[in-house]
Design a protein around this motif. Structure first.
Motif, PDB file in Angstrom:
ATOM      1  N   ALA A 118      -3.844  -4.177  66.853  1.00 50.28           N
ATOM      2  CA  ALA A 118      -4.885  -4.608  65.924  1.00 50.28           C
ATOM      3  C   ALA A 118      -6.172  -3.855  66.201  1.00 50.28           C
ATOM      4  CB  ALA A 118      -5.134  -6.114  66.059  1.00 50.28           C
ATOM      5  N   ASN A 120     -10.565  -4.320  65.435  1.00 46.72           N
ATOM      6  CA  ASN A 120     -11.556  -5.269  64.939  1.00 46.72           C
ATOM      7  C   ASN A 120     -12.942  -4.911  65.463  1.00 46.72           C
ATOM      8  OD1 ASN A 120     -12.569  -7.473  63.574  1.00 46.72           O
ATOM      9  ND2 ASN A 120     -11.643  -9.007  64.910  1.00 46.72           N
ATOM     10  N   PHE A 121     -13.947  -5.449  64.795  1.00 45.33           N
ATOM     11  CA  PHE A 121     -15.357  -5.334  65.212  1.00 45.33           C
ATOM     12  C   PHE A 121     -16.124  -6.352  64.388  1.00 45.33           C
ATOM     13  CE2 PHE A 121     -13.970  -1.901  62.366  1.00 45.33           C
ATOM     14  CZ  PHE A 121     -14.603  -2.282  61.183  1.00 45.33           C
ATOM     15  N   LEU A 122     -17.313  -6.697  64.845  1.00 40.61           N
ATOM     16  CA  LEU A 122     -18.158  -7.604  64.069  1.00 40.61           C
ATOM     17  C   LEU A 122     -18.937  -6.797  63.044  1.00 40.61           C
ATOM     18  CD1 LEU A 122     -19.680  -9.888  66.886  1.00 40.61           C
ATOM     19  CD2 LEU A 122     -17.827 -10.445  65.289  1.00 40.61           C
ATOM     20  N   CYS A 123     -18.911  -7.217  61.777  1.00 42.12           N
ATOM     21  CA  CYS A 123     -19.693  -6.514  60.765  1.00 42.12           C
ATOM     22  C   CYS A 123     -19.891  -7.417  59.544  1.00 42.12           C
ATOM     23  CB  CYS A 123     -18.970  -5.224  60.355  1.00 42.12           C
ATOM     24  SG  CYS A 123     -19.951  -4.177  59.259  1.00 42.12           S
ATOM     25  N   ALA A 132     -13.886   1.056  56.226  1.00 45.05           N
ATOM     26  CA  ALA A 132     -13.825   0.158  57.389  1.00 45.05           C
ATOM     27  C   ALA A 132     -12.908  -1.032  57.075  1.00 45.05           C
ATOM     28  CB  ALA A 132     -15.221  -0.322  57.756  1.00 45.05           C
ATOM     29  N   THR A 135      -9.343   0.219  56.923  1.00 43.36           N
ATOM     30  CA  THR A 135      -8.789   0.601  58.241  1.00 43.36           C
ATOM     31  C   THR A 135      -8.224  -0.606  58.971  1.00 43.36           C
ATOM     32  OG1 THR A 135     -10.263   2.494  58.443  1.00 43.36           O
ATOM     33  CG2 THR A 135      -9.386   1.596  60.499  1.00 43.36           C
ATOM     34  N   ALA A 168      -4.580 -14.898  64.271  1.00 44.01           N
ATOM     35  CA  ALA A 168      -5.840 -15.426  64.796  1.00 44.01           C
ATOM     36  C   ALA A 168      -6.162 -16.735  64.098  1.00 44.01           C
ATOM     37  CB  ALA A 168      -6.970 -14.415  64.569  1.00 44.01           C
ATOM     38  N   LEU A 170      -9.537 -17.618  63.471  1.00 45.94           N
ATOM     39  CA  LEU A 170     -10.873 -17.554  62.862  1.00 45.94           C
ATOM     40  C   LEU A 170     -10.833 -17.646  61.339  1.00 45.94           C
ATOM     41  CD1 LEU A 170     -12.632 -14.724  64.907  1.00 45.94           C
ATOM     42  CD2 LEU A 170     -13.046 -17.191  65.009  1.00 45.94           C
ATOM     43  N   GLN A 178     -16.404 -11.369  59.826  1.00 45.57           N
ATOM     44  CA  GLN A 178     -14.978 -11.155  60.102  1.00 45.57           C
ATOM     45  C   GLN A 178     -14.122 -11.116  58.840  1.00 45.57           C
ATOM     46  OE1 GLN A 178     -13.070 -11.084  63.668  1.00 45.57           O
ATOM     47  NE2 GLN A 178     -14.723  -9.731  63.038  1.00 45.57           N
ATOM     48  N   GLY A 219     -10.729  -7.932  72.504  1.00 45.02           N
ATOM     49  CA  GLY A 219     -11.148  -8.789  71.399  1.00 45.02           C
ATOM     50  C   GLY A 219     -12.319  -9.680  71.810  1.00 45.02           C
ATOM     51  N   LYS A 222     -15.480  -7.621  72.318  1.00 45.79           N
ATOM     52  CA  LYS A 222     -16.085  -7.193  71.058  1.00 45.79           C
ATOM     53  C   LYS A 222     -16.644  -8.358  70.242  1.00 45.79           C
ATOM     54  CE  LYS A 222     -13.858  -2.938  69.554  1.00 45.79           C
ATOM     55  NZ  LYS A 222     -12.928  -2.358  68.576  1.00 45.79           N
ATOM     56  N   LEU A 223     -15.955  -9.504  70.274  1.00 51.18           N
ATOM     57  CA  LEU A 223     -16.282 -10.584  69.348  1.00 51.18           C
ATOM     58  C   LEU A 223     -16.768 -11.853  70.002  1.00 51.18           C
ATOM     59  CD1 LEU A 223     -13.036 -10.543  67.179  1.00 51.18           C
ATOM     60  CD2 LEU A 223     -15.005  -9.056  66.971  1.00 51.18           C
TER      61      LEU A 223
HETATM   62  C1  HXC Z   1     -18.717  -1.238  61.089  1.00 52.77           C
HETATM   63  C2  HXC Z   1     -17.100   0.281  61.681  1.00 52.77           C
HETATM   64  C3  HXC Z   1     -17.215  -0.086  63.040  1.00 52.77           C
HETATM   65  C4  HXC Z   1     -18.149  -1.109  63.373  1.00 52.77           C
HETATM   66  C5  HXC Z   1     -15.727   1.480  62.890  1.00 52.77           C
HETATM   67  N1  HXC Z   1     -16.193   1.262  61.649  1.00 52.77           N
HETATM   68  N2  HXC Z   1     -16.341   0.672  63.766  1.00 52.77           N
HETATM   69  N3  HXC Z   1     -17.839  -0.278  60.713  1.00 52.77           N
HETATM   70  N4  HXC Z   1     -18.877  -1.649  62.357  1.00 52.77           N
HETATM   71  N5  HXC Z   1     -18.324  -1.507  64.629  1.00 52.77           N
HETATM   72  C6  HXC Z   1     -15.796   1.962  60.445  1.00 52.77           C
HETATM   73  C7  HXC Z   1     -16.011   3.464  60.564  1.00 52.77           C
HETATM   74  O1  HXC Z   1     -17.362   3.804  60.289  1.00 52.77           O
HETATM   75  C8  HXC Z   1     -15.042   3.993  59.514  1.00 52.77           C
HETATM   76  O2  HXC Z   1     -15.563   3.882  58.212  1.00 52.77           O
HETATM   77  C9  HXC Z   1     -13.880   3.026  59.611  1.00 52.77           C
HETATM   78  O3  HXC Z   1     -14.380   1.835  60.223  1.00 52.77           O
HETATM   79  C10 HXC Z   1     -12.741   3.565  60.458  1.00 52.77           C
HETATM   80  O4  HXC Z   1     -13.262   3.912  61.731  1.00 52.77           O
HETATM   81  P1  HXC Z   1     -12.515   4.928  62.713  1.00 52.77           P
HETATM   82  O5  HXC Z   1     -13.283   4.962  63.980  1.00 52.77           O
HETATM   83  O6  HXC Z   1     -12.252   6.215  61.993  1.00 52.77           O
HETATM   84  O7  HXC Z   1     -11.097   4.207  62.854  1.00 52.77           O
HETATM   85  P2  HXC Z   1     -10.015   4.297  63.997  1.00 52.77           P
HETATM   86  O8  HXC Z   1     -10.238   5.509  64.872  1.00 52.77           O
HETATM   87  O9  HXC Z   1      -8.721   4.133  63.343  1.00 52.77           O
HETATM   88  O10 HXC Z   1     -10.358   3.035  64.914  1.00 52.77           O
HETATM   89  C11 HXC Z   1     -10.093   1.725  64.478  1.00 52.77           C
HETATM   90  C12 HXC Z   1     -11.160   0.744  64.976  1.00 52.77           C
HETATM   91  C13 HXC Z   1     -11.331   0.850  66.500  1.00 52.77           C
HETATM   92  C14 HXC Z   1     -10.710  -0.651  64.545  1.00 52.77           C
HETATM   93  C15 HXC Z   1     -12.456   1.071  64.297  1.00 52.77           C
HETATM   94  O11 HXC Z   1     -12.303  -0.069  66.935  1.00 52.77           O
HETATM   95  C16 HXC Z   1     -10.058   0.625  67.257  1.00 52.77           C
HETATM   96  O12 HXC Z   1      -9.241   1.541  67.414  1.00 52.77           O
HETATM   97  N6  HXC Z   1      -9.838  -0.603  67.757  1.00 52.77           N
HETATM   98  C17 HXC Z   1      -8.615  -0.969  68.525  1.00 52.77           C
HETATM   99  C18 HXC Z   1      -8.935  -1.981  69.614  1.00 52.77           C
HETATM  100  C19 HXC Z   1      -9.562  -3.243  69.089  1.00 52.77           C
HETATM  101  O13 HXC Z   1     -10.377  -3.247  68.144  1.00 52.77           O
HETATM  102  N7  HXC Z   1      -9.193  -4.367  69.735  1.00 52.77           N
HETATM  103  C20 HXC Z   1      -9.734  -5.680  69.387  1.00 52.77           C
HETATM  104  C21 HXC Z   1      -8.694  -6.507  68.733  1.00 52.77           C
HETATM  105  S1  HXC Z   1      -9.361  -8.143  68.693  1.00 52.77           S
HETATM  106  P3  HXC Z   1     -16.272   5.136  57.441  1.00 52.77           P
HETATM  107  O14 HXC Z   1     -16.619   4.582  56.100  1.00 52.77           O
HETATM  108  O15 HXC Z   1     -17.470   5.507  58.248  1.00 52.77           O
HETATM  109  O16 HXC Z   1     -15.247   6.228  57.397  1.00 52.77           O
HETATM  110  C22 HXC Z   1      -8.967  -8.883  67.344  1.00 52.77           C
HETATM  111  C23 HXC Z   1      -9.445 -10.305  67.259  1.00 52.77           C
HETATM  112  C24 HXC Z   1      -8.809 -11.014  66.092  1.00 52.77           C
HETATM  113  O17 HXC Z   1      -8.350  -8.311  66.516  1.00 52.77           O
HETATM  114  C25 HXC Z   1      -9.659 -12.003  65.362  1.00 52.77           C
HETATM  115  C26 HXC Z   1      -9.341 -11.922  63.869  1.00 52.77           C
HETATM  116  C27 HXC Z   1      -9.987 -12.919  62.937  1.00 52.77           C
END
Ligand code: HXC
Ligand code: NAP
Length: 231
Positions: A118, A120-123, A132, A135, A168, A170, A178, A219, A222-223
């Protein structure tokens, strides 16, 4: 301050447990094989460890080969079971096919699939770019479907098995910042129900497992703190 709230102190590495108390029989999963996406870190890593402590061999899969290789070493050292690290991107079906074929060559079967990969990020919704939102849906929802479908075609359809999708909580009531992840996880819960009725006759049991905030994970880093303060 450490130790002053109900939230356990955070950790930033994935390590095996120093002590483990068995609830189930230690050999309840003896000689089973589990394929775990996102198994190199966080919740996926711990799922791999617990399955292995119960006799299950594992395949841990994510984009970073370096990460899954390091985790596989720790898991095998702690449990004595086999753990195959493989690199894949759940958004790219060809990489899943290659990983599943390598698995079947090495282990001869796959009994359990855990979909944990998965992103995720806060936005705020209004600040999310279209890419975003897309993705996160592609990693979580499309990635889960891709992996389920390939495992089904390559093994589960003929042999049955178990699928666990990590979702999840949430999204149950809605949560600010989210909309992307909540939408993605709600769609996975729906997918789980659809596949359960469609693939049940093939002896496949499929469930969602929805954790709350789990400290010591990416997770939570980040959150967790952000959502505790913002909700
Ligand atoms: C806003 C963001 C952002 C942020 C990335 N983007 N981070 N937008 N705030 N913090 C945007 C980018 O600008 C881009 O849009 C698009 O998202 C894709 O970003 P990339 O970096 O090119 O994507 P990628 O390399 O595929 O990386 C995916 C990712 C990254 C999700 C952005 O964080 C990742 O690989 N995460 C994996 C680990 C993770 O997140 N673990 C937590 C899971 S916890 P543009 O328009 O600029 O092209 C979880 C909790 C569940 O899931 C709860 C659910 C309710
Ligand atoms: P995590 O360690 O970041 O787990 C996510 C894993 O997915 C990583 O191992 C990552 O490895 C992998 N991954 C990301 N994008 C991928 C892709 N495109 N293809 C293949 N693998 C990919 O975070 P976590 O917090 O433990 O989360 C694990 C699961 O629990 C997730 O499904 C998450 O939504 C869910 N969850 C977590 C919490 C929590 O509090 N932590 C709460 C509710 C739900 P690579 O970067 O190497 O690819």
């Amino acid at each position: 301050m450490p130790g002053t709230s109900n939230i356990p102190d955070d950790v930033d590495t994935d390590d095996c447990l120093l002590n483990y108390s068995y609830i189930f029989s230690p050999d309840i999963l003896k000689d089973k094989v589990a394929f775990i996406t996102g198994g190199g870190s966080g919740i996926g890593f711990r799922i791999a460890e617990i399955l292995m402590r119960h006799g299950c061999h594992t395949i841990i899969a994510s984009r970073s080969l370096e990460r899954v290789q390091a985790s596989a070493k720790k898991l095998t050292a702690a449990t004595g079971l086999r753990c195959l690290p493989v690199s894949l991107d759940v958004r790219q079906p060809a990489t899943i096919v290659a990983a599943v074929e390598a698995t079947l060559q090495k282990f001869g079967k796959i009994d359990i699939l855990v979909n944990g990969a998965a992103g995720n990020f806060l936005c705020p919704a209004n600040d999310l770019s279209f890419n975003a939102f897309k993705t996160v849906l592609e990693i979580d929802t499309v990635g889960t479907f891709n992996t389920c479908k390939i495992l089904y075609q390559k093994w589960l359809k003929e042999h049955g098995g178990v699928i666990v999708n990590i979702t999840a909580t949430l999204n149950y009531r809605g949560q600010i910042l989210q909309v992307h992840a909540g939408s993605a996880k709600a769609a996975i819960d729906a997918m789980t129900r659809h596949l359960a009725v469609e693939w049940g006759p093939d002896n496949i049991r499929i469930n969602s497992l929805a954790p709350g905030p789990i400290s010591g994970t990416e997770g939570f880093r980040k959150l967790g703190k952000g959502l505790v303060y913002l909700s």
